[in-house]
Design an enzyme around this catalytic site. Structure first.
Site, mmCIF file in Angstrom:
data_model
loop_
_atom_site.group_PDB
_atom_site.id
_atom_site.type_symbol
_atom_site.label_atom_id
_atom_site.label_comp_id
_atom_site.label_asym_id
_atom_site.label_seq_id
_atom_site.Cartn_x
_atom_site.Cartn_y
_atom_site.Cartn_z
ATOM 1 N N ARG A 133 0.882 -1.176 0.000
ATOM 2 C CA ARG A 133 0.000 0.000 0.000
ATOM 3 C C ARG A 133 0.914 1.218 0.000
ATOM 4 O O ARG A 133 1.670 1.424 0.958
ATOM 5 C CB ARG A 133 -0.914 -0.015 1.227
ATOM 6 C CG ARG A 133 -1.691 1.276 1.401
ATOM 7 C CD ARG A 133 -2.859 1.146 2.336
ATOM 8 N NE ARG A 133 -3.948 0.390 1.721
ATOM 9 C CZ ARG A 133 -5.200 0.364 2.171
ATOM 10 N NH1 ARG A 133 -5.525 1.053 3.255
ATOM 11 N NH2 ARG A 133 -6.120 -0.346 1.557
ATOM 12 N N HIS B 223 -6.963 0.720 -6.834
ATOM 13 C CA HIS B 223 -7.177 -0.218 -5.715
ATOM 14 C C HIS B 223 -7.726 -1.522 -6.310
ATOM 15 O O HIS B 223 -8.902 -1.876 -6.104
ATOM 16 C CB HIS B 223 -8.149 0.416 -4.716
ATOM 17 C CG HIS B 223 -8.146 -0.238 -3.361
ATOM 18 N ND1 HIS B 223 -7.338 -1.327 -3.033
ATOM 19 C CD2 HIS B 223 -8.870 0.037 -2.234
ATOM 20 C CE1 HIS B 223 -7.568 -1.667 -1.785
ATOM 21 N NE2 HIS B 223 -8.490 -0.866 -1.270
ATOM 22 N N GLN C 126 -9.551 -4.219 -4.128
ATOM 23 C CA GLN C 126 -10.915 -3.818 -3.773
ATOM 24 C C GLN C 126 -11.863 -4.160 -4.915
ATOM 25 O O GLN C 126 -12.948 -4.714 -4.693
ATOM 26 C CB GLN C 126 -10.946 -2.310 -3.486
ATOM 27 C CG GLN C 126 -12.309 -1.792 -3.112
ATOM 28 C CD GLN C 126 -12.778 -2.317 -1.764
ATOM 29 O OE1 GLN C 126 -12.057 -2.208 -0.773
ATOM 30 N NE2 GLN C 126 -13.955 -2.902 -1.698
ATOM 31 N N ASP D 32 -17.821 6.083 -1.899
ATOM 32 C CA ASP D 32 -16.568 6.063 -1.134
ATOM 33 C C ASP D 32 -16.390 7.461 -0.552
ATOM 34 O O ASP D 32 -17.112 8.408 -0.926
ATOM 35 C CB ASP D 32 -15.400 5.686 -2.080
ATOM 36 C CG ASP D 32 -14.052 5.577 -1.362
ATOM 37 O OD1 ASP D 32 -14.040 5.484 -0.111
ATOM 38 O OD2 ASP D 32 -13.004 5.579 -2.046
ATOM 39 N N CYS E 272 -16.619 0.697 -0.129
ATOM 40 C CA CYS E 272 -15.373 -0.056 0.133
ATOM 41 C C CYS E 272 -14.992 0.000 1.609
ATOM 42 O O CYS E 272 -14.249 -0.864 2.075
ATOM 43 C CB CYS E 272 -14.241 0.492 -0.732
ATOM 44 S SG CYS E 272 -13.948 2.250 -0.465
ATOM 45 N N ARG F 141 -13.269 -9.291 0.595
ATOM 46 C CA ARG F 141 -11.868 -8.925 0.350
ATOM 47 C C ARG F 141 -10.979 -10.147 0.578
ATOM 48 O O ARG F 141 -10.082 -10.429 -0.201
ATOM 49 C CB ARG F 141 -11.435 -7.786 1.302
ATOM 50 C CG ARG F 141 -12.084 -6.447 1.051
ATOM 51 C CD ARG F 141 -11.650 -5.847 -0.272
ATOM 52 N NE ARG F 141 -10.221 -5.791 -0.407
ATOM 53 C CZ ARG F 141 -9.437 -4.802 0.077
ATOM 54 N NH1 ARG F 141 -9.979 -3.784 0.684
ATOM 55 N NH2 ARG F 141 -8.123 -4.827 -0.100
HETATM 56 N N1 CP Z 1 -11.306 -0.860 1.722
HETATM 57 C C1 CP Z 1 -10.057 -0.850 2.196
HETATM 58 O O1 CP Z 1 -9.052 -0.995 1.458
HETATM 59 O O2 CP Z 1 -9.983 -0.712 3.544
HETATM 60 P P1 CP Z 1 -8.656 -0.472 4.396
HETATM 61 O O3 CP Z 1 -8.164 0.896 4.051
HETATM 62 O O4 CP Z 1 -9.087 -0.599 5.820
HETATM 63 O O5 CP Z 1 -7.647 -1.521 4.000
HETATM 64 N N1 NVA Z 2 -10.432 6.204 -1.621
HETATM 65 C C1 NVA Z 2 -10.049 5.769 -0.299
HETATM 66 C C2 NVA Z 2 -10.178 4.288 -0.196
HETATM 67 C C3 NVA Z 2 -9.810 3.705 1.133
HETATM 68 C C4 NVA Z 2 -9.948 2.214 1.143
HETATM 69 C C5 NVA Z 2 -8.641 6.220 0.005
HETATM 70 O O1 NVA Z 2 -7.766 6.108 -0.864
HETATM 71 O O2 NVA Z 2 -8.407 6.702 1.112
#
Ligand code: CP
Ligand code: NVA
Length: 324
Positions: free
Chosen positions: A101, A128, A131, A221, A261, A289
């Site tokens: 990440r 992502h 997701q 989101d 998400c 997930r």
């Molecule tokens: N949806 C998602 O990726 O959640 P987290 O940020 O908690 O991993």
């Molecule tokens: N769009 C959000 C998704 C988190 C899972 C972010 O990037 O913070």
């Protein structure tokens, strides 16, 4: 070597294979079976941003498959203590896969460029894909036919929306983005989708009725993603009209399902009554997930000769196309 930085890294058939494996692995788990297909395999989890779902679902998934996962936070000094080349070459001496990440998408591209071990994108500012795998798995479980159904993503054309838009193009789901035009998915990216998938049914609108009247799924989101905190006031103003509340929902078919998400900012992009309504799939979607990522990890192990089709057959898995 195969990586998953974007859903563009999979062919349509490979995406169907990953989803089919995910579904069958989920069904095995429901029967109490946890085949140890990744026994003694190690997943390194390199995270530059916070996470609940991605981190825990990967770790739990690896554990259920007989392997293990190690969390690598700031202390390992990625991008600060040594070059990425040295970092990733050393990591490949210990681990079999990396889920990363990253604040910046280019960072995961750079990790994969060295081709030392499979890199999985666990969210960047741009995409992502994990997701989107879970999102499509969830939609598949709640519609008679994925192809031809419609998801309307309300809000920001962000990382989650971009990955979902590719996934939809790949499986024949109509994708609509409903939001302020300044936050639409950018034209070059839309063109990339059409170049790869000329039959994609994709459009963006600020018109509520047009965006919602044929939705089978409504997805939202946060308005301010991680890393955009300085813009949060501007974004609150830009997206205010696009809150997913009962008034918006009344413009959609009564049976349409709600996706998010997570994490959600309840009271901002979505109200409690919508989030918790009987048609909301958000918790199941988060659960998926893990199943989707188990499908992905098993598929990667097959691609890299760490697992064979006969291992799957002996657990009663029906081999998806493309696996022999
Ligand atoms: N949806 C998602 O990726 O959640 P987290 O940020 O908690 O991993
Ligand atoms: N769009 C959000 C998704 C988190 C899972 C972010 O990037 O913070």
């Amino acid at each position: 070597m195969r990586h998953l930085l974007s859903l563009f890294d999979l062919s349509q058939q490979e995406l169907h294979t990953v989803l089919s494996l995910a579904q069958q692995i989920k069904e095995l788990l429901e029967k109490g079976q946890r085949p140890a297909w990744l026994e003694r395999r190690v997943l390194a989890m390199l995270f530059e941003k916070p996470s609940l779902r991605t981190r825990v679902s990967f770790e739990a998934g690896m554990c259920q498959l007989g392997g293990s996962a190690m969390f690598l936070g700031e202390e390992v000094g990625w991008q600060s203590r040594e070059s990425t080349a040295d970092f990733v070459r050393v990591l490949a001496e210990y681990a079999d896969y990396v889920v990363c990440r990253a604040k910046c998408h280019q960072s995961v591209v750079e990790l994969a460029r060295h081709n030392c071990l499979p890199i999985i994108n666990g969210l960047t500012d741009h995409l992502h894909p994990c997701q989107a795998l879970a999102d499509i798995l969830t939609m598949r479980q709640h519609t008679r036919s994925l192809a031809g159904s419609q998801v309307t993503f309300v809000g920001d054309g962000n990382n989650v929306a971009r990955s979902l838009a590719i996934g939809c193009a790949m499986v024949g789901v109509r994708f609509r983005l409903l939001g302020p035009a300044d936050y639409f998915i950018s034209q070059p990216y839309v063109e990339e989708i059409y170049t790869r998938y000329p039959n994609a049914d994709f459009s963006q609108t600020s018109d509520f009725a047009a965006g919602l009247r044929e939705a089978d799924f409504i997805y939202t989101d946060v308005w301010t993603s991680m890393g955009q905190e300085a813009e949060s006031q501007t974004r609150r103003e830009a997206f205010g009209k696009f809150q997913l509340n009962s008034k918006l929902l009344s413009l959609a078919p009564r049976e349409c399902k709600i996706l998010h998400c997570l994490p959600a900012r309840r009271g901002e992009e979505i109200t409690d009554d919508v989030m918790d309504c009987p048609n909301s799939l958000v918790v199941e979607q988060a659960g998926n997930r893990m199943h989707a990522q188990k499908g992905l990890l098993v598929w990667l192990a097959l691609q890299h000769g760490q697992l064979s089709a006969s291992d799957l057959l002996s657990a009663g898995i029906e081999l998806p196309l493309g696996i022999s």
